[in-house]
Design an enzyme around this catalytic site. Structure first.
Site, PDB file in Angstrom:
ATOM      1  N   SER A   1      63.333  37.105   8.323  1.00 54.93           N
ATOM      2  CA  SER A   1      62.572  36.068   7.625  1.00 54.93           C
ATOM      3  C   SER A   1      63.479  35.402   6.608  1.00 54.93           C
ATOM      4  CB  SER A   1      61.371  36.708   6.921  1.00 54.93           C
ATOM      5  OG  SER A   1      60.934  35.881   5.859  1.00 54.93           O
TER       6      SER A   1
ATOM      7  N   ASN B   1      57.403   6.998  49.359  1.00 57.03           N
ATOM      8  CA  ASN B   1      56.246   7.903  49.311  1.00 57.03           C
ATOM      9  C   ASN B   1      56.505   9.207  50.064  1.00 57.03           C
ATOM     10  OD1 ASN B   1      55.214   5.753  47.978  1.00 57.03           O
ATOM     11  ND2 ASN B   1      53.665   5.211  49.514  1.00 57.03           N
TER      12      ASN B   1
ATOM     13  N   LYS C   1      55.524  15.233  38.122  1.00 54.56           N
ATOM     14  CA  LYS C   1      56.827  15.852  37.870  1.00 54.56           C
ATOM     15  C   LYS C   1      56.971  16.507  36.503  1.00 54.56           C
ATOM     16  CE  LYS C   1      58.487  12.632  41.050  1.00 54.56           C
ATOM     17  NZ  LYS C   1      57.126  12.052  40.941  1.00 54.56           N
TER      18      LYS C   1
ATOM     19  N   LYS D   1      61.805  41.788   6.452  1.00 51.82           N
ATOM     20  CA  LYS D   1      61.211  41.527   7.772  1.00 51.82           C
ATOM     21  C   LYS D   1      62.169  41.697   8.952  1.00 51.82           C
ATOM     22  CE  LYS D   1      57.539  40.344   8.512  1.00 51.82           C
ATOM     23  NZ  LYS D   1      56.841  39.065   8.358  1.00 51.82           N
TER      24      LYS D   1
ATOM     25  N   THR E   1      41.461  51.825  25.554  1.00 51.10           N
ATOM     26  CA  THR E   1      40.495  50.825  26.022  1.00 51.10           C
ATOM     27  C   THR E   1      39.847  50.320  24.735  1.00 51.10           C
ATOM     28  OG1 THR E   1      38.726  52.456  26.236  1.00 51.10           O
ATOM     29  CG2 THR E   1      40.022  51.987  28.222  1.00 51.10           C
ATOM     30  N   HIS E   2      39.489  49.056  24.704  1.00 49.99           N
ATOM     31  CA  HIS E   2      38.940  48.442  23.476  1.00 49.99           C
ATOM     32  C   HIS E   2      39.903  48.605  22.301  1.00 49.99           C
ATOM     33  CE1 HIS E   2      35.058  48.510  25.690  1.00 49.99           C
ATOM     34  NE2 HIS E   2      35.480  49.711  26.052  1.00 49.99           N
TER      35      HIS E   2
ATOM     36  N   GLU F   1      56.731  36.908  20.826  1.00 46.91           N
ATOM     37  CA  GLU F   1      55.757  35.905  20.366  1.00 46.91           C
ATOM     38  C   GLU F   1      55.965  34.558  21.059  1.00 46.91           C
ATOM     39  OE1 GLU F   1      54.901  36.458  15.852  1.00 46.91           O
ATOM     40  OE2 GLU F   1      56.897  37.212  16.236  1.00 46.91           O
TER      41      GLU F   1
ATOM     42  N   GLN G   1      53.310  10.011  40.339  1.00 44.64           N
ATOM     43  CA  GLN G   1      54.578  10.123  39.612  1.00 44.64           C
ATOM     44  C   GLN G   1      54.463  11.125  38.456  1.00 44.64           C
ATOM     45  OE1 GLN G   1      57.046   6.597  39.112  1.00 44.64           O
ATOM     46  NE2 GLN G   1      56.841   6.830  36.911  1.00 44.64           N
TER      47      GLN G   1
HETATM   48  N1  ARG Z   1      58.699   7.290  41.370  1.00 44.18           N
HETATM   49  C1  ARG Z   1      57.686   7.377  42.380  1.00 44.18           C
HETATM   50  C2  ARG Z   1      56.930   8.712  42.280  1.00 44.18           C
HETATM   51  O1  ARG Z   1      57.402   9.571  41.676  1.00 44.18           O
HETATM   52  C3  ARG Z   1      58.300   7.279  43.729  1.00 44.18           C
HETATM   53  C4  ARG Z   1      57.396   6.683  44.754  1.00 44.18           C
HETATM   54  C5  ARG Z   1      57.098   5.277  44.415  1.00 44.18           C
HETATM   55  N2  ARG Z   1      56.321   4.683  45.441  1.00 44.18           N
HETATM   56  C6  ARG Z   1      55.728   3.509  45.264  1.00 44.18           C
HETATM   57  N3  ARG Z   1      55.053   3.064  46.256  1.00 44.18           N
HETATM   58  N4  ARG Z   1      55.798   2.855  44.123  1.00 44.18           N
HETATM   59  O2  ARG Z   1      55.864   8.879  42.830  1.00 44.18           O
END
Ligand code: ARG
Length: 436
Positions: free
Chosen positions: A277, A110, A325, A283, A155-156, A290, A322
């Site tokens: 295109s 953790n 990420k 084109k 503007t606009h 874009e 988790q």
């Molecule tokens: N893969 C977990 C995460 O990204 C790591 C921590 C996991 N801790 C646990 N008590 N299961 O948060």
């Protein structure tokens, strides 16, 4: 490979649950941070006497070896591992033997994952700032090269008053300069180490959180362990800064898409930065702009995902975390790619003075005409009405180019007068010359 918690649940994990909960496919990119964090943790454990010098040397050698391989692009671990932390620890133990079991002393995944994320965000702030600076440099170069080139401003999306192309470039440069300061600010608040928090309530062992924080170049450790393992504010702040960068990039992209139409015709994109295109032979499309505009939505989605992830979580760590990420990594990858693409695009457009001067019509000087009457003592409201009468039929006629030039030259202060623009360019160049 045994799970880190197999002592409590010796029966083993149902393969369906393993597949559902594993995160290595996403969090493997934290490995360089994870290993650097472990090196600092090992040094601290030795410092407080929880590892003897021989154990320290073995662990450091193993970790350094792994780090060198990871930095060289290898993935030296079991792809079936649950997450990057288990993967690195198992590989270390395969290489150095049972002493690897001491690495997790006083540490939980953790505080470990929180640490990895802080290191990632600190780096992302730096890399994003460098990319922002690259774009600002391209915009300032564009301004410098077009200090005298007149253009209508809107503007606009209606013709309003005259400016220069330089002034337009610099408007964006200032937005991105603000973004750089936001990233620097986010970095300051990310600059604290959660190590020492353990799972959630610290440890009975005599750990030294200030030691690990110092070894990893942090301003210091967190003050509260519950906060340290559950805080993701720093990730939100980085992604929020990235989202605002995407707003600015998207607006820049939209201007370029518009200027590139036959209807405006203000710019031409170099062939290498445009696309054709498959069906329509005529084109030449502004796809880079874009795609930048389109990718903004992804980063807003990432920000929304993070905020939603956090809002209902009871203290302290929950596995929901988790899921921070994918959003964090996607935002960083997207904003970096778009900043680089935008800098490239800005350096690969050519301005078309003919089209710009055709767009300089008399209506751009209507406010100047009213202000001339004001100088003769006529109240502005009356002057406005008199000039407005000339434009009631909606017609338009070309302006005298010298009058437009005179109007721009008179607009100092925050305006587009070349003298004022010189000041803007100097201020931005000075900022670019002094990295934060
Ligand atoms: N893969 C977990 C995460 O990204 C790591 C921590 C996991 N801790 C646990 N008590 N299961 O948060």
């Amino acid at each position: 490979m045994a799970d880190l918690w197999s002592g409590r649940l010796p029966g083993g994990l149902d393969p369906a649950v393993r597949a559902f909960s594993a995160s290595l496919a996403v969090d493997w990119r934290l490995a360089p941070y994870d290993i650097r964090g472990s090196l600092a943790h090992v040094a601290m454990l030795a410092h407080v006497g929880l590892l003897d010098p021989a154990e320290q040397a073995v662990l450091e050698r193993g970790l350094r070896e792994l780090l060198a391989e990871v930095d060289a692009g290898a993935a030296p671990w079991d792809p079936e591992a649950e997450d990057v932390h288990s993967a690195v620890e198992a590989e270390l133990s395969r290489r150095v033997g049972p002493v690897a079991g001491k690495l997790h002393t006083g540490r939980s995944r953790n505080d470990q994952v929180a640490l990895d994320l802080h290191l990632f965000v600190r780096d992302a702030c730096d890399r994003t700032q460098a990319a922002v600076r690259g774009l600002v440099a391209a915009l300032v170069d564009g301004a410098e090269a077009h200090r005298e080139l007149l253009m209508p401003a809107y503007t606009h999306l209606q013709r309003a008053q005259p400016v220069t192309v330089a002034h337009w470039f610099l408007a964006y440069a200032w937005m991105f300069r603000r973004d750089a300061t936001r990233l620097a600010d986010a970095r300051h608040r990310a600059d604290f180490s959660p190590l020492g928090a353990g799972a959630l309530a610290g440890s009975t062992l005599p750990l030294d959180p200030a030691f690990t924080a110092g070894a990893l170049g942090f301003a210091g450790p967190y003050a509260n362990s519950l906060d340290a393992v559950s805080d993701r504010d720093f990730a939100v702040e980085y992604v929020a800064a990235a989202a605002l960068i995407m707003v600015h990039l998207s607006r820049l992209a939209e201007d370029l898409v518009l200027w590139n139409t036959r209807e405006f015709g203000f710019i031409e994109i170099d062939d290498g930065w445009a696309t054709g295109s498959s069906m329509m032979p005529q084109k030449k499309n502004p796809d880079v702009a874009e795609l930048i505009r389109g990718r903004a939505g992804r980063v807003f989605g990432d920000l929304s995902a993070l905020l939603t992830l956090l809002k209902g979580l009871p203290l302290s760590y929950n596995r929901d975390l988790q899921e921070d990420k994918p959003a964090l990594f996607d935002a960083a990858d997207t904003v970096l790619a778009c900043l680089e693409a935008a800098a490239g695009l800005v350096r690969h457009i050519r301005w078309r003075p003919d089209a710009l001067s055709r767009a300089l019509s008399a209506e751009l000087l209507a406010t100047d005409d009213a202000e001339r009457l004001v100088r003769q003592g006529i109240p502005f409201r009356d002057a406005h009405g008199r000039v407005a009468a000339r434009f009631r039929d909606g017609g338009t006629e070309p302006a005298d180019p010298e009058a437009v030039r005179g109007s721009v030259a008179a607009r100092g202060g925050l305006g587009p007068a070349p003298a004022a623009v010189t000041g803007q360019i100097a201020a931005l160049r000075d900022w670019l010359a002094h990295p934060l």
